[in-house]
Design an enzyme around this catalytic site. Structure first.
Site, mmCIF file in Angstrom:
data_model
loop_
_atom_site.group_PDB
_atom_site.id
_atom_site.type_symbol
_atom_site.label_atom_id
_atom_site.label_comp_id
_atom_site.label_asym_id
_atom_site.label_seq_id
_atom_site.Cartn_x
_atom_site.Cartn_y
_atom_site.Cartn_z
ATOM 1 N N PHE A 144 0.864 -1.185 0.000
ATOM 2 C CA PHE A 144 0.000 0.000 0.000
ATOM 3 C C PHE A 144 0.900 1.235 0.000
ATOM 4 C CE2 PHE A 144 -2.869 3.143 1.828
ATOM 5 C CZ PHE A 144 -4.065 2.857 1.197
ATOM 6 N N TYR A 164 -10.465 -0.214 11.438
ATOM 7 C CA TYR A 164 -11.686 0.264 10.764
ATOM 8 C C TYR A 164 -12.065 -0.589 9.555
ATOM 9 C CZ TYR A 164 -8.028 2.680 8.078
ATOM 10 O OH TYR A 164 -6.903 2.967 7.354
ATOM 11 N N LYS A 165 -11.202 -1.551 9.188
ATOM 12 C CA LYS A 165 -11.531 -2.411 8.054
ATOM 13 C C LYS A 165 -12.365 -3.599 8.566
ATOM 14 C CE LYS A 165 -7.834 -0.594 5.236
ATOM 15 N NZ LYS A 165 -6.412 -0.564 4.951
ATOM 16 N N ARG A 209 -13.245 -3.600 -6.828
ATOM 17 C CA ARG A 209 -12.852 -4.415 -5.682
ATOM 18 C C ARG A 209 -14.060 -4.716 -4.800
ATOM 19 N NH1 ARG A 209 -8.587 -2.319 -1.123
ATOM 20 N NH2 ARG A 209 -10.254 -0.799 -0.849
ATOM 21 N N ASP A 269 2.323 -5.778 7.745
ATOM 22 C CA ASP A 269 1.120 -4.972 7.808
ATOM 23 C C ASP A 269 -0.070 -5.917 7.613
ATOM 24 O OD1 ASP A 269 -1.057 -3.299 7.354
ATOM 25 O OD2 ASP A 269 0.204 -1.728 6.500
HETATM 26 C C1 LIG Z 1 -5.820 0.755 4.753
HETATM 27 C C2 LIG Z 1 -4.342 0.669 4.744
HETATM 28 C C3 LIG Z 1 -3.537 1.686 5.278
HETATM 29 C C4 LIG Z 1 -4.146 2.966 5.780
HETATM 30 O O1 LIG Z 1 -3.303 3.661 6.646
HETATM 31 P P1 LIG Z 1 -3.928 4.806 7.570
HETATM 32 O O2 LIG Z 1 -2.774 5.389 8.280
HETATM 33 O O3 LIG Z 1 -4.927 4.155 8.474
HETATM 34 O O4 LIG Z 1 -4.605 5.781 6.668
HETATM 35 C C5 LIG Z 1 -2.170 1.487 5.326
HETATM 36 N N1 LIG Z 1 -1.609 0.355 4.847
HETATM 37 C C6 LIG Z 1 -2.352 -0.626 4.301
HETATM 38 C C7 LIG Z 1 -1.691 -1.857 3.791
HETATM 39 C C8 LIG Z 1 -3.733 -0.498 4.216
HETATM 40 O O5 LIG Z 1 -4.466 -1.450 3.646
#
Ligand SMILES: *Cc1c(COP(=O)(O)O)cnc(C)c1O
Length: 398
Positions: free
Chosen positions: A113, A209-210, A357, A184
């Site tokens: 990400f 939050y996911k 998605r 992660d």
């Molecule tokens: C959703 C997601 C994030 C989001 O990071 P935030 O700091 O919460 O905005 C980061 N890394 C991955 C792999 C994600 O899927």
């Protein structure tokens, strides 16, 4: 056996909506509003500053961290919750580098990400002195782990394609060359069984939050292997991680021997109220059941789409063992097609350049929703209704 009818009844899905986006922002727990009001009326309003002690606010980073720990295979006192995932990535990679002081290379992959990569780029810039980030294709990661690498930082499940890394193989390879691994778990925690202790993860980070359904901006978490907690460098040395925060010393000393040292500063206590309500739903959930059900639903979804919808191509692996819990289809007109789906209450999202998605979340999605969603997708594709002008307008968040 997990009772998915029960979990579904505990979540508030708007009438008629097929919500295939629980991998990005989970739905609201029905108990959420009461939990929030209780926090406002019975904690903040009445206790005010006393609440840090009387309502346990000061240690919620840890007490809630333990609840999350249970869902990722972490033992008690190895997880704390607070801040955002981006910050936790920075903290974990920084701490990992400090454990391997003679090396300067950080390895990641091009499927990670972007914020994970951006945070590492910022860290590298800050440290200067020859530190470097190397990114390789996801399939090339294993071979790229050499004795030059200090930290391997990866997201287990690819946010676009759903492709899942072989966590154990990567950890074993990294450890065999003396590197540290940061995982992660953004698209793993609450989606698939994770065993951070059993697979010997060094650091893990994730958000709530996911799949955990803690609401937009719900706090993030960090896990540190118990064998590292004694020595780990907190990197972001805030007063919440100090040995004696209320001694108000002018010099930082990390809390000895405790995960508390990974705490930074005052967390968002209001968001903890919702997170706790969200975690209540997980009390009787077995992630092995979630995984079994998710695979059944993903297979059904892929089969139905491929037999009824022309022009769309499955992204990521076909072997469900190599997939997380979301399914993406590439389609030239993916953006407007997703907007047409959303108008008809099938909620997924779009990831550039061309992916539609769909999150598969057994806590509240079953076969009926999958079949209905494919009916609507099939109709949109057959009638080309995605070509209509209103679907072409791009929003800031896709
Ligand atoms: C959703 C997601 C994030 C989001 O990071 P935030 O700091 O919460 O905005 C980061 N890394 C991955 C792999 C994600 O899927």
């Amino acid at each position: 056996m997990t009772n998915f009818a029960k979990t579904r009844a505990m979540l508030d899905i708007p009438e008629g909506m097929i919500y295939l986006n629980g991998n990005s922002l989970g739905p609201m727990p029905k108990a959420g509003p009461d939990a929030m009001m209780r926090f406002m009326n019975e904690e903040w309003r009445t206790e005010l500053i006393k609440g840090w002690n009387t309502k346990g606010w000061f240690m919620q980073t840890n007490t809630i961290g333990d609840r999350i720990g249970k869902l990722i295979g972490a033992p008690k006192d190895s997880v704390v919750v607070s801040d955002t995932l981006s910050i936790k990535v920075f903290q974990a990679v920084g701490a990992g580098l400090a454990l391997v002081p003679d090396r300067k290379l950080i390895l990641s992959d091009t499927g990670n990400f972007p914020t994970d990569l951006y945070m590492v780029q910022g860290l590298v810039k800050l440290k200067e002195d020859g530190y470097k980030l190397r990114t390789v294709a996801p399939a090339a990661v294993l071979d790229a782990i050499t004795d030059e690498v200090a930290v391997v930082t990866l997201t287990e499940v690819d946010y676009r394609t759903g492709r899942k890394h072989d966590m154990k193989a990567i950890i074993d390879k990294a450890h065999s060359v003396g590197a540290v691994v940061v995982w992660d778990l953004a698209h793993s925690a609450g989606a698939i069984p994770v065993d951070v202790l059993g697979t010997d993860v060094d650091f893990a980070v994730g958000c709530t939050y996911k799949f955990f359904n803690a609401g937009p901006g719900g706090p993030a978490f960090i896990y540190v292997a118990p064998r590292l907690i004694e020595t780990v460098e907190p990197v972001l040395s805030g007063w919440y991680g100090h040995e004696a925060p209320f001694a108000f010393d002018t010099d930082y000393r990390p809390m000895p021997g405790k995960i508390d040292r990974m705490r930074i500063g005052t967390p968002s206590i209001a968001s903890f109220a919702i997170l706790e309500a969200a975690l209540d739903i997980w009390e009787d959930v077995d992630l092995n059941d979630v995984r079994t059900r998710s695979i059944e639903l993903m297979e059904l979804f892929i089969h139905e789409v491929e037999s009824r919808c022309d022009g769309v191509t499955l992204a990521g692996p076909r072997n469900m063992d190599e997939r997380g819990s979301h399914v993406s289809f590439e389609f030239e007109h993916g953006y407007p097609c997703m907007q047409a789906l959303i108008e008809r209450k099938v909620i997924g999202d779009f990831r550039a350049p061309n992916m539609m998605r769909f999150g598969i979340t057994p806590l509240f999605i079953g076969e009926a929703e999958i079949l209905k969603a494919v009916d609507i997708l099939e109709d949109i594709l057959k009638t080309h209704s995605y070509r209509e002008d209103r679907f072409q307008v791009r929003s800031a968040v896709t």
